[in-house]
Design an enzyme around this catalytic site. Structure first.
Site, PDB file in Angstrom:
ATOM      1  N   ASP A   1     -17.806  -7.028   0.119  1.00 23.18           N
ATOM      2  CA  ASP A   1     -17.324  -5.694  -0.224  1.00 23.18           C
ATOM      3  C   ASP A   1     -16.325  -5.196   0.819  1.00 23.18           C
ATOM      4  O   ASP A   1     -16.507  -5.428   2.023  1.00 23.18           O
ATOM      5  CB  ASP A   1     -18.503  -4.713  -0.268  1.00 23.18           C
TER       6      ASP A   1
ATOM      7  N   ASP B   1     -29.101 -12.837  -4.403  1.00 27.14           N
ATOM      8  CA  ASP B   1     -29.241 -12.494  -2.990  1.00 27.14           C
ATOM      9  C   ASP B   1     -29.852 -13.628  -2.183  1.00 27.14           C
ATOM     10  O   ASP B   1     -30.009 -13.495  -0.961  1.00 27.14           O
ATOM     11  CB  ASP B   1     -30.083 -11.233  -2.825  1.00 27.14           C
TER      12      ASP B   1
ATOM     13  N   GLU C   1     -19.373 -13.498  -2.404  1.00 26.41           N
ATOM     14  CA  GLU C   1     -18.980 -12.131  -2.745  1.00 26.41           C
ATOM     15  C   GLU C   1     -19.143 -11.237  -1.537  1.00 26.41           C
ATOM     16  O   GLU C   1     -20.119 -11.371  -0.785  1.00 26.41           O
ATOM     17  CB  GLU C   1     -19.854 -11.618  -3.893  1.00 26.41           C
TER      18      GLU C   1
ATOM     19  N   HIS D   1     -20.756  -2.806   2.691  1.00 26.14           N
ATOM     20  CA  HIS D   1     -21.083  -2.328   1.348  1.00 26.14           C
ATOM     21  C   HIS D   1     -21.200  -0.815   1.256  1.00 26.14           C
ATOM     22  O   HIS D   1     -20.586  -0.182   0.400  1.00 26.14           O
ATOM     23  CB  HIS D   1     -22.381  -2.961   0.859  1.00 26.14           C
TER      24      HIS D   1
ATOM     25  N   GLU E   1     -14.962  -7.295  -3.740  1.00 27.96           N
ATOM     26  CA  GLU E   1     -15.159  -6.017  -4.424  1.00 27.96           C
ATOM     27  C   GLU E   1     -14.514  -4.878  -3.642  1.00 27.96           C
ATOM     28  O   GLU E   1     -14.828  -4.654  -2.474  1.00 27.96           O
ATOM     29  CB  GLU E   1     -16.635  -5.698  -4.638  1.00 27.96           C
TER      30      GLU E   1
END
Length: 219
Positions: free
Chosen positions: A34, A214, A32, A47, A100
């Site tokens: 961002d 994480d 994942e 992020h 994301e």
């Protein structure tokens, strides 16, 4: 149940960097990261709205050009802020991606960037307009609604947006009917962010499909 490396296992590697994603892909099923737009227009993988926490610099991503961002390193690692294109080119071919979208107005450019990429990519967001735009442009692109604590009707909203995935905080999934309701409408369920294997096992028993962490967790 599958494991998502949140920002490329942010607790063990310089988050949202190529090195982190490549390392995490050796252990996780899904990585994942961002995406935002920087001041010179490119889509970059970072992020926060500001660069302060991860670079030690000062300023916002939206006001920083790509050239300026590239002068900084991430968490003193030597790794630089990657563009979305750089990240996609560096992806191992076998790993799935949760991408994301952190800014409004980037959905169309994200679709352009991921066109032709072999990895399964789920475009996710808390931002409903971005998910709507993805669905309008490309009905076949997998999308995922990320549920904020303020969203009172997450399943209804995900269905209205024609999402494939719903993502929520693990505590909400343990203490409400979100998981059972999501399963009843065939939504894939992603849960964040875990540190304990026992919690992961409880969620697996509930029917959760993926858990985000994480750091590596043995499932």
């Amino acid at each position: 149940m599958r494991l998502i490396a949140h920002r490329g296992f942010a607790a063990t590697a310089p988050e949202n960097t190529i090195a982190a994603i490549q390392s995490a892909a050796e252990y996780a099923d899904v990585v994942e990261f961002d995406v935002r737009r920087c001041g010179s227009g490119e889509l970059v993988v970072i992020h926060d709205e500001t660069i302060d926490r991860v670079t030690g610099g000062i300023g916002t991503v939206a006001d920083s050009t790509l050239e300026e961002l590239k002068t900084h390193t991430i968490l003193e690692s030597g790794e630089r802020v990657p563009t979305l294109e750089e990240m996609l080119e560096a992806l191992p071919s076998t790993v799935e991606v949760n991408l994301e979208m952190k800014d409004l107005g980037i959905a169309s450019d994200v679709l352009d960037a991921i066109e032709g990429v072999e990895n399964r990519i789920v475009t996710t967001s808390f931002l409903l307009p971005e998910l709507r735009t993805i669905r309008e442009i490309d009905p076949s692109q997998p999308t995922g609604l990320l549920v904020s604590r303020h969203l009172e009707t997450p399943i209804t909203t995900a269905v209205e947006l024609d999402c494939d995935v719903i993502g929520a905080n693990y505590w909400r999934c343990l203490t409400t009917r979100l998981v059972s309701r999501a399963k009843s409408v065939d939504l894939e369920i992603h849960v964040w962010s875990l540190e304990r294997r026992l919690t992961a096992k409880l969620l697996e028993c509930r029917g959760v499909d993926c858990i985000s962490a994480d750091r590596p967790i043995r499932l």
